[in-house]
Motif scaffolding. Sequence first.
Motif, mmCIF file in Angstrom:
data_model
loop_
_atom_site.group_PDB
_atom_site.id
_atom_site.type_symbol
_atom_site.label_atom_id
_atom_site.label_comp_id
_atom_site.label_asym_id
_atom_site.label_seq_id
_atom_site.Cartn_x
_atom_site.Cartn_y
_atom_site.Cartn_z
ATOM 1 N N ARG A 38 0.827 -1.209 0.000
ATOM 2 C CA ARG A 38 0.000 0.000 0.000
ATOM 3 C C ARG A 38 0.859 1.257 0.000
ATOM 4 N NH1 ARG A 38 -5.431 0.830 1.382
ATOM 5 N NH2 ARG A 38 -6.661 -0.845 0.439
ATOM 6 N N ALA A 39 2.015 1.179 0.645
ATOM 7 C CA ALA A 39 2.920 2.333 0.710
ATOM 8 C C ALA A 39 4.051 2.226 -0.308
ATOM 9 C CB ALA A 39 3.504 2.452 2.117
ATOM 10 N N ARG A 40 3.903 1.307 -1.278
ATOM 11 C CA ARG A 40 4.922 1.056 -2.300
ATOM 12 C C ARG A 40 6.273 0.689 -1.693
ATOM 13 N NH1 ARG A 40 3.457 1.918 -7.463
ATOM 14 N NH2 ARG A 40 1.533 3.110 -7.817
ATOM 15 N N LEU A 41 6.208 -0.074 -0.609
ATOM 16 C CA LEU A 41 7.396 -0.695 -0.031
ATOM 17 C C LEU A 41 7.301 -2.172 -0.402
ATOM 18 C CD1 LEU A 41 9.926 -0.564 1.834
ATOM 19 C CD2 LEU A 41 8.388 -1.116 3.740
ATOM 20 N N TRP A 42 8.142 -2.615 -1.322
ATOM 21 C CA TRP A 42 7.985 -3.959 -1.890
ATOM 22 C C TRP A 42 8.695 -4.983 -1.021
ATOM 23 C CZ3 TRP A 42 4.139 -2.977 -4.730
ATOM 24 C CH2 TRP A 42 4.082 -1.821 -5.491
ATOM 25 N N VAL B 15 -9.384 -0.956 9.777
ATOM 26 C CA VAL B 15 -9.813 0.280 10.440
ATOM 27 C C VAL B 15 -8.702 1.323 10.371
ATOM 28 C CG1 VAL B 15 -10.462 1.291 12.661
ATOM 29 C CG2 VAL B 15 -11.448 -0.894 11.957
ATOM 30 N N LEU B 16 -7.468 0.892 10.608
ATOM 31 C CA LEU B 16 -6.335 1.827 10.579
ATOM 32 C C LEU B 16 -6.189 2.472 9.206
ATOM 33 C CD1 LEU B 16 -2.878 1.424 12.172
ATOM 34 C CD2 LEU B 16 -2.986 1.934 9.747
ATOM 35 N N LEU B 17 -6.261 1.661 8.157
ATOM 36 C CA LEU B 17 -6.054 2.201 6.810
ATOM 37 C C LEU B 17 -7.190 3.097 6.356
ATOM 38 C CD1 LEU B 17 -4.583 -0.926 4.953
ATOM 39 C CD2 LEU B 17 -3.360 1.143 5.629
ATOM 40 N N ARG B 18 -8.397 2.835 6.828
ATOM 41 C CA ARG B 18 -9.565 3.558 6.328
ATOM 42 C C ARG B 18 -9.960 4.735 7.201
ATOM 43 N NH1 ARG B 18 -11.146 4.404 1.646
ATOM 44 N NH2 ARG B 18 -10.555 2.241 1.232
ATOM 45 N N HIS B 19 -9.694 4.669 8.504
ATOM 46 C CA HIS B 19 -10.294 5.657 9.410
ATOM 47 C C HIS B 19 -9.286 6.385 10.295
ATOM 48 C CE1 HIS B 19 -14.270 4.195 8.300
ATOM 49 N NE2 HIS B 19 -13.880 2.957 8.567
ATOM 50 N N THR B 20 -8.000 6.320 10.000
ATOM 51 C CA THR B 20 -7.018 7.030 10.813
ATOM 52 C C THR B 20 -6.140 7.909 9.938
ATOM 53 O OG1 THR B 20 -5.290 5.331 10.679
ATOM 54 C CG2 THR B 20 -6.945 5.067 12.411
ATOM 55 N N THR B 21 -5.482 8.865 10.589
ATOM 56 C CA THR B 21 -4.570 9.757 9.861
ATOM 57 C C THR B 21 -3.399 8.990 9.273
ATOM 58 O OG1 THR B 21 -5.154 11.580 11.358
ATOM 59 C CG2 THR B 21 -3.116 11.798 10.088
ATOM 60 N N LEU B 22 -2.867 8.041 10.057
ATOM 61 C CA LEU B 22 -1.758 7.233 9.547
ATOM 62 C C LEU B 22 -2.198 6.442 8.317
ATOM 63 C CD1 LEU B 22 1.078 6.085 9.698
ATOM 64 C CD2 LEU B 22 0.250 4.394 11.370
ATOM 65 N N GLY B 23 -3.406 5.916 8.352
ATOM 66 C CA GLY B 23 -3.908 5.181 7.196
ATOM 67 C C GLY B 23 -4.007 6.053 5.964
ATOM 68 N N LEU B 24 -4.459 7.293 6.145
ATOM 69 C CA LEU B 24 -4.524 8.236 5.033
ATOM 70 C C LEU B 24 -3.137 8.516 4.485
ATOM 71 C CD1 LEU B 24 -6.022 10.298 3.240
ATOM 72 C CD2 LEU B 24 -5.754 11.960 5.107
ATOM 73 N N GLU B 25 -2.155 8.676 5.388
ATOM 74 C CA GLU B 25 -0.788 8.943 4.952
ATOM 75 C C GLU B 25 -0.201 7.748 4.195
ATOM 76 O OE1 GLU B 25 0.539 12.042 8.526
ATOM 77 O OE2 GLU B 25 1.029 9.901 8.654
ATOM 78 N N ILE B 26 -0.496 6.534 4.671
ATOM 79 C CA ILE B 26 -0.001 5.337 3.988
ATOM 80 C C ILE B 26 -0.574 5.258 2.574
ATOM 81 C CG2 ILE B 26 -0.096 2.808 3.963
ATOM 82 C CD1 ILE B 26 0.012 2.905 7.034
ATOM 83 N N ARG B 27 -1.867 5.492 2.441
ATOM 84 C CA ARG B 27 -2.504 5.429 1.126
ATOM 85 C C ARG B 27 -2.000 6.547 0.214
ATOM 86 N NH1 ARG B 27 -7.721 6.529 1.697
ATOM 87 N NH2 ARG B 27 -7.804 6.760 3.968
ATOM 88 N N ALA B 28 -1.758 7.719 0.796
ATOM 89 C CA ALA B 28 -1.265 8.843 0.003
ATOM 90 C C ALA B 28 0.159 8.593 -0.485
ATOM 91 C CB ALA B 28 -1.324 10.131 0.823
ATOM 92 N N ALA C 34 4.124 9.436 -3.816
ATOM 93 C CA ALA C 34 4.978 9.884 -2.717
ATOM 94 C C ALA C 34 5.363 11.354 -2.851
ATOM 95 C CB ALA C 34 6.232 9.012 -2.645
ATOM 96 N N ARG C 35 5.608 11.819 -4.081
ATOM 97 C CA ARG C 35 5.997 13.219 -4.269
ATOM 98 C C ARG C 35 4.854 14.157 -3.918
ATOM 99 N NH1 ARG C 35 9.564 13.625 -9.874
ATOM 100 N NH2 ARG C 35 11.321 12.307 -9.167
ATOM 101 N N ALA C 36 3.652 13.784 -4.336
ATOM 102 C CA ALA C 36 2.497 14.620 -4.005
ATOM 103 C C ALA C 36 2.253 14.626 -2.506
ATOM 104 C CB ALA C 36 1.259 14.114 -4.748
#
Length: 350
Positions: free
Chosen positions: A80-84, A205-218, A223-225
């Motif tokens: 999800r965070a493009r860490l392979w 829940v973490l990925l969908r409803h928390t700030t950290l989850g938003l940051e991971i998805r973003a 990553a540049r954006a």
Amino acid sequence: MRLERRAFPSRAMALAAPLLAVAVTLALSAALVAWAGAPVGRAYWLLLEGGFGSRLALTETLTRATPLILTGLAAAVAFRARLWNIGAEGQLYAGALAAVAVAGAGGSFAVMVIAAMAAGALLLLGPALLKRLGVDEVVTTLLLNFIVLLFVSAMLDGPMKDPMAMGWPQSIALPDELQIANLVTRSRLHRGLLAALGVAIALAVLLRHTTLGLEIRAVGANARAAAFAGMPVQRVTLLVALMSGALAGLAGVVEVAGRAGYLTLDMSPGYGYSGIVVAMLAGLSPLGVVAAATFVAGILVGADGMSRQVGVPTYIADVIVALALLAMLVATLLVHYRVVWRRPAAGSAA
């Protein structure tokens, strides 16, 4: 022919992609079953019956699915965070080895679990830090698998070898109080399944409803954006690495304390690698990982019964799992891109 990116990928297509991938996989595998001289319909029925058709089959499938859920979650959150992270197999063994070491030192169950998760997390922390220097984490995590397995082999043949194992390279058995209790009587299914399901729900829940989850998805989307928007990309990547490695390490302690009871070099038949297939089939969805892990586990368990009754090699299960990954990659590609065919201009060479 060229690929053209879809402006607005269809949600219906995204939901249908795993089902399409499974259907294509079974269709392609049917040709191999027929080539082996077995009736396709009966072979697939025996595959289904062997994985889900009885109490024993279902409990064995769920037992096999438990570590797959955890390694699938490890891959899903990292991807999800493009860490392979291709090193879940090594992280699983690192967690199992740490758990056995703590148990041998007289530690409690909680300390054993923490040590296993820490071992898996620290094993992925190195590649995550090296990624900041431009080192490809696919290479480092993959190579670490072999290093960890060789280290485990050295430990099981050396200081951690059970003197009562009649020469076999295995660790001492965990005390009864450090083993995970069975979930269903007269079966190998243990309560680690409940822990895996709880982790899947918590991660969703973490990925969908928390700030950290938003940051991971973003960070995973761009990553540049994300950095331009003020998100701490490097910190998020390191947190994801620790989370992913800890989940794979948890799979190790759950397997050694829930099913095996002691550590051997063949404890995992490739759960770390199969977790990648599970994550991709699930579309990197934590809850989808549960369904995908159950499907893959059912294939692996059901192939044994199918092989005995119609003579199809059990390796067909590995082929099905591999084809499922390839089919899912193609299906995912078609969700985001459309194939555009261009006719050659009049008078051009054929």
